[in-house]
Design an enzyme around this catalytic site. Structure first.
Site, mmCIF file in Angstrom:
data_model
loop_
_atom_site.group_PDB
_atom_site.id
_atom_site.type_symbol
_atom_site.label_atom_id
_atom_site.label_comp_id
_atom_site.label_asym_id
_atom_site.label_seq_id
_atom_site.Cartn_x
_atom_site.Cartn_y
_atom_site.Cartn_z
ATOM 1 N N GLN A 256 0.728 -1.013 -0.041
ATOM 2 C CA GLN A 256 0.105 0.061 0.000
ATOM 3 C C GLN A 256 0.850 1.249 -0.016
ATOM 4 O OE1 GLN A 256 -2.832 -0.276 3.107
ATOM 5 N NE2 GLN A 256 -3.708 -2.144 2.466
ATOM 6 N N CYS A 257 1.870 1.341 0.711
ATOM 7 C CA CYS A 257 2.718 2.590 0.822
ATOM 8 C C CYS A 257 3.722 2.421 -0.453
ATOM 9 C CB CYS A 257 3.629 2.250 2.053
ATOM 10 S SG CYS A 257 2.724 2.534 3.617
ATOM 11 N N THR A 258 4.414 3.625 -0.698
ATOM 12 C CA THR A 258 5.237 3.625 -1.719
ATOM 13 C C THR A 258 6.605 3.400 -1.273
ATOM 14 O OG1 THR A 258 3.797 5.740 -2.610
ATOM 15 C CG2 THR A 258 6.012 5.447 -3.469
ATOM 16 N N VAL A 259 6.776 2.324 -1.386
ATOM 17 C CA VAL A 259 8.389 1.657 -0.927
ATOM 18 C C VAL A 259 9.326 1.914 -2.031
ATOM 19 C CG1 VAL A 259 9.499 -0.185 0.064
ATOM 20 C CG2 VAL A 259 7.049 0.256 0.583
#
Length: 853
Positions: free
Chosen positions: A721-724
């Protein structure tokens, strides 16, 4: 300073009961040929003092950055001065009469084809501009302080001698000589200037001297009003009216509507009213000379005006100049070149020539209509009855305001009221509400021009061109500094400039310096007026905004619905820990916080933040009314900006902005990040545009997809979900996005420009190639610039989708958010995919191992 070292003993200082000046008359020029005169008869000319104000240095700095660049050749600029209002201007500390100021402001720096072409000190926005005597000059802005130090100052001054001699001999078209010159160096980073003014004048080897006396028994120097006897008021009134008429005629015959007053003129008819002041006020000429309207006439000084006079009128002519000096015993500096003009140019070698240092008590405003408005001199700038506003910026060395160091910003002169204007002519000239009488302070000189020596080979009393060695005629005029020695001055503007203005100039400095040598075609004005919309205020949004500021962009708008969290400040440069909220409160909205932070960094930016949610495919709408408002606001923002940066976190959030930008033919630059890769691409033009096979319409972010965008956050773990991404990617991608924008804006075709590749062939504009895409891989440190055409079944920019959005707007978006399959159907992507699945492919098996066995 080379060429400007003088022995202090070579300057004669004089002290009288009302003045103390340092005089630039070298004793070496007091040759033995001048032994016929006494030292007391030598004419002392009061040197001018330069007084550039704050606006002059600001305008000159802008001119250097915007137009001059590395060009350090001289260019024309106009200065000017007001005539003094009385002889009592004194320094409050030393009680010495103040020297004449020559004023310089932004009005003298006019523009023409990118170079400074002086339109005169007359500023059309100032109705009192023609009350100042124009003094044409030249400015030279050197590029390094070493250049200023190494320049031979005396040789530079001598280079102006030719222009002065041409003016004297009537060989130039200029009505006024070159009155001043200035060498300067501008430190544009520190907002400081080093400068040295000179007021060049031809200096005879035998100094100018006073005549013994004239036929009326007048002394060498006398007050004009004391020479006029009982008719003083009437004669002075006629003299000032005649001067005003001369100025009016100059205005009516000027080509540009400006009245450029020349400092020199001829007065006819005044001699008849001059009497013997030693005879206790008796005036024999008063009874024999009748005063009429045409008794006194003034003509601008020129060869034609003088030689058109009859011999009788020439013999009685008085030569005058507008004198900036207020000394009751000495003429101002312009008188030097007047005497040179008379002796060298007109060939006057008389033992007694009358010179009028004209200093009226009333100065008249000249308008475009044939009317004269009298303005008392105490209403003019620098009048003791007017308040002064001082710009207290640092001068080095520091000087007394009343001397040469302070800079006075003058307010416009006060105009006489209707009641005052209705006074009789004599009252109007000589009375004000606060004084019973204003004395006329002009002085009359009697000068001998019979034994002037200009060069060592010249025969005494001859001034013919063939008898003069022009190259040996000395030129003087370098201004003294505050220590009374020849030398430059310096001024530091940083202490008084507004911090916002300093920041704006500093931001522009790097860009404008590029234009000097490296990128002459860089359009900084266009960049500053470009309006940029940033959809996303996260890591990419912060990086793009900071780089836009560095490129001089002044309008930046953010759109984001997120709040600042504790993980953001270390990666997103516009946020601080205080923006993250507390345990009981949420963090600040990213969009508004980023806009506020930009204003703190650079107050000159116009930045605004909008908190809104972009409708996305696969994300059902919970509030139709709010979603409709968001769509309308988003389209309004996209249409009102020039460049759209697409910097959101998810794929589906990029769909609607892409669609709206394509429907409105807006430039859109898309930036996306992976774990160790990045993408920067410019979308193609609207499908309505006509394109050619040689330059097809470029594709958008969705043109390579065979499925419609959908909810990418559904059933995803936290790391999905996060911009890794690796922390170094965002600064690289955001910088490249802005660089692509700048290059695109400088191409003549803008977003219709053909896509270039980095194959080593230069096909780009002034800033290099303009690719369609820039794809980078940090793990291999590789960069590619591929290109792809638009896709007819694209879910975002295809003609079918764009036209359907234009017709239905919100209803179309509502159906897409509810069902992504609908988007595939209307775009033709579903049919395309089905057709691809039904294609039969016959595979050939090249492996013949079975047969061999």
């Amino acid at each position: 300073f080379k060429g400007a070292h003088y022995d202090t003993n070579s300057f004669n200082a004089i002290t009288t009961n009302d003045t103390a000046y340092l005089l630039s008359i070298p004793k070496s020029r007091m040759s033995t040929e001048a032994s016929i005169t006494s030292q007391s008869k030598v004419i002392r000319f009061i040197p001018n003092v330069s007084s550039p104000d704050l606006t002059f240095w600001i305008a000159l700095s802008n001119l250097k950055l915007d137009s001059l660049g590395l060009d350090d050749s001289p260019f024309p600029v106009n200065g000017g001065y007001y005539i003094p209002y009385n002889s009592g201007r004194r320094n409050s500390k030393t009680n010495a009469t103040l020297p004449p100021r020559v004023l310089f402001n932004h009005a003298g720096l006019g523009g023409d084809s990118g170079r400074c072409r002086s339109s005169g000190i007359n500023d059309n926005s100032n109705p009192f501009s023609n009350e100042r005597i124009v003094l044409p000059g030249s400015m030279r802005v050197l590029n390094t302080p070493e250049s200023l130090k190494k320049l031979d100052k005396q040789e530079y001054l001598k280079s102006l001698r030719t222009d002065l001699l041409k003016w004297c001999r009537g060989e130039s078209d200029d009505s006024s000589p070159l009155g001043w010159t200035c060498l300067s160096y501008l430190d544009l980073k520190k907002h400081a200037a080093v400068y040295w003014f000179a007021f060049p004048a031809l200096a005879p080897r035998v100094p100018f001297v006073f005549s013994n006396s004239d036929t009326n028994g007048l002394p060498s120097v006398s007050s004009l009003q004391d020479c006029l006897g009982s008719k003083k008021i009437n004669v002075l009134e006629m003299l000032e009216a005649s001067v005003a008429t001369m100025r009016q005629n100059m205005l009516e015959h000027s080509n540009n509507g400006n009245s450029s007053l020349t400092p020199y003129f001829i007065v006819l008819g005044l001699t008849e009213f001059i009497c013997d002041v030693s005879n206790s006020g008796a005036n024999n000429s008063d009874s024999s000379t009748k005063l009429t309207a045409a008794s006194i006439e003034c003509l601008p000084l020129s060869h034609k005006a003088y030689f058109d006079l009859s011999p009788a009128k020439r013999s009685k002519a008085i030569f005058a100049f507008f004198d900036p000096c207020s000394s009751s015993t000495h003429p101002g500096w312009p008188g030097r070149n007047l005497l040179a003009y008379l002796n060298i140019g007109l060939g006057i070698k008389c033992p007694c020539v009358r010179i009028l240092c004209y200093r009226p008590s009333v100065w008249r405003r000249i308008t475009s209509v044939p009317s004269l408005v009298a303005v008392p001199v105490n209403a003019l700038p620098n009048s003791p009855n007017r308040s002064k506003t001082r710009n207290t910026f640092e001068m080095k060395p520091e000087d007394d305001e009343e001397e040469v160091g302070g800079v006075l910003v003058d307010e416009p002169p006060k105009v006489l009221s209707d009641d005052e204007s209705n006074l009789s002519p004599a009252e109007n000239l000589f009375q004000t509400s606060g004084n019973d009488q204003i004395e006329h302070t002009s002085i009359l000189l009697h000068v001998s021009l019979s034994d002037v020596i200009w060069d060592s080979s010249q025969k005494k009393g001859t001034t013919d061109k063939q008898d003069l060695d022009d190259d040996s005629i000395p030129v003087v005029g370098w201004e003294m500094n505050s220590r009374g020695r020849p030398g430059p001055r310096s001024v530091n503007l940083a202490s008084v400039l507004d911090k916002t203005k300093i920041a704006e100039q500093s931001v522009d400095l790097n860009l404008k310096l590029m234009r000097w040598r490296l990128i002459p075609t860089l359009d900084t004005t266009m960049l500053s007026s470009t309006r940029c919309l940033l959809l996303g205020a996260g890591t990419l949004g912060c990086g793009v905004a900071r780089t836009l500021l560095a490129w001089g962009v002044r309008t930046i708008t953010f759109v984001d619905n997120g709040r600042v969290s504790y993980s953001n400040p270390v990666r997103q440069s516009l946020f601080e820990l205080s923006d993250c909220g507390t345990a009981t409160s949420q963090g600040s909205f990213k969009a508004t916080t980023a806009a506020t932070a930009l204003k703190k960094i650079f107050p000159g930016v116009v930045s605004e933040g909008f908190v809104m949610t972009i409708p996305m495919p696969g994300h059902s709408l919970s509030d139709n009314a709010a979603a409709k408002r968001d769509i309308e606001l988003l389209e309004k923002l996209i249409c009102s900006h020039d460049i759209i940066f697409l910097l959101t976190d998810t794929r589906e959030s990029r769909w609607l902005p892409t669609l709206i930008a394509s429907a409105n033919d807006k430039i859109l630059i898309n930036t996306a990040l992976g774990l160790d890769s990045w993408l920067v691409m410019r979308h193609g033009c609207s499908p309505d545009r006509t394109v050619t096979s040689n330059n097809p319409r470029l594709g958008c972010y969705f043109c390579n997809d065979i499925v419609a965008p959908e909810n990418s956050m559904k059933e995803r773990t936290l790391d999905q979900q996060c911009t890794v991404t690796r922390p170094g990617l965002a600064p690289i991608a955001s910088a490249l996005a802005v660089e692509l924008m700048v290059a695109l804006l400088h191409h003549k075709d803008r977003h219709l420009a053909k896509a270039d590749s980095n194959d080593g062939v230069d096909r780009g504009g002034p800033l290099g190639i303009i690719p369609h895409q820039v794809r980078g891989q940090i793990s291999t440190y590789g960069i590619m610039t591929p290109k792809s055409p638009s896709f007819d079944c694209c879910t975002a920019c295809s003609p079918k989708v764009v036209n359907l959005y234009r017709r239905e707007r919100f209803d179309f978006v509502k159906r897409v958010t509810a069902n992504t399959s609908y988007l595939e159907e209307v775009s033709g992507l579903a049919d395309f995919r089905n057709a691809a699945e039904t294609v039969n492919v016959d595979w050939e098996d090249d492996d013949d191992s079975d047969e061999s066995m």
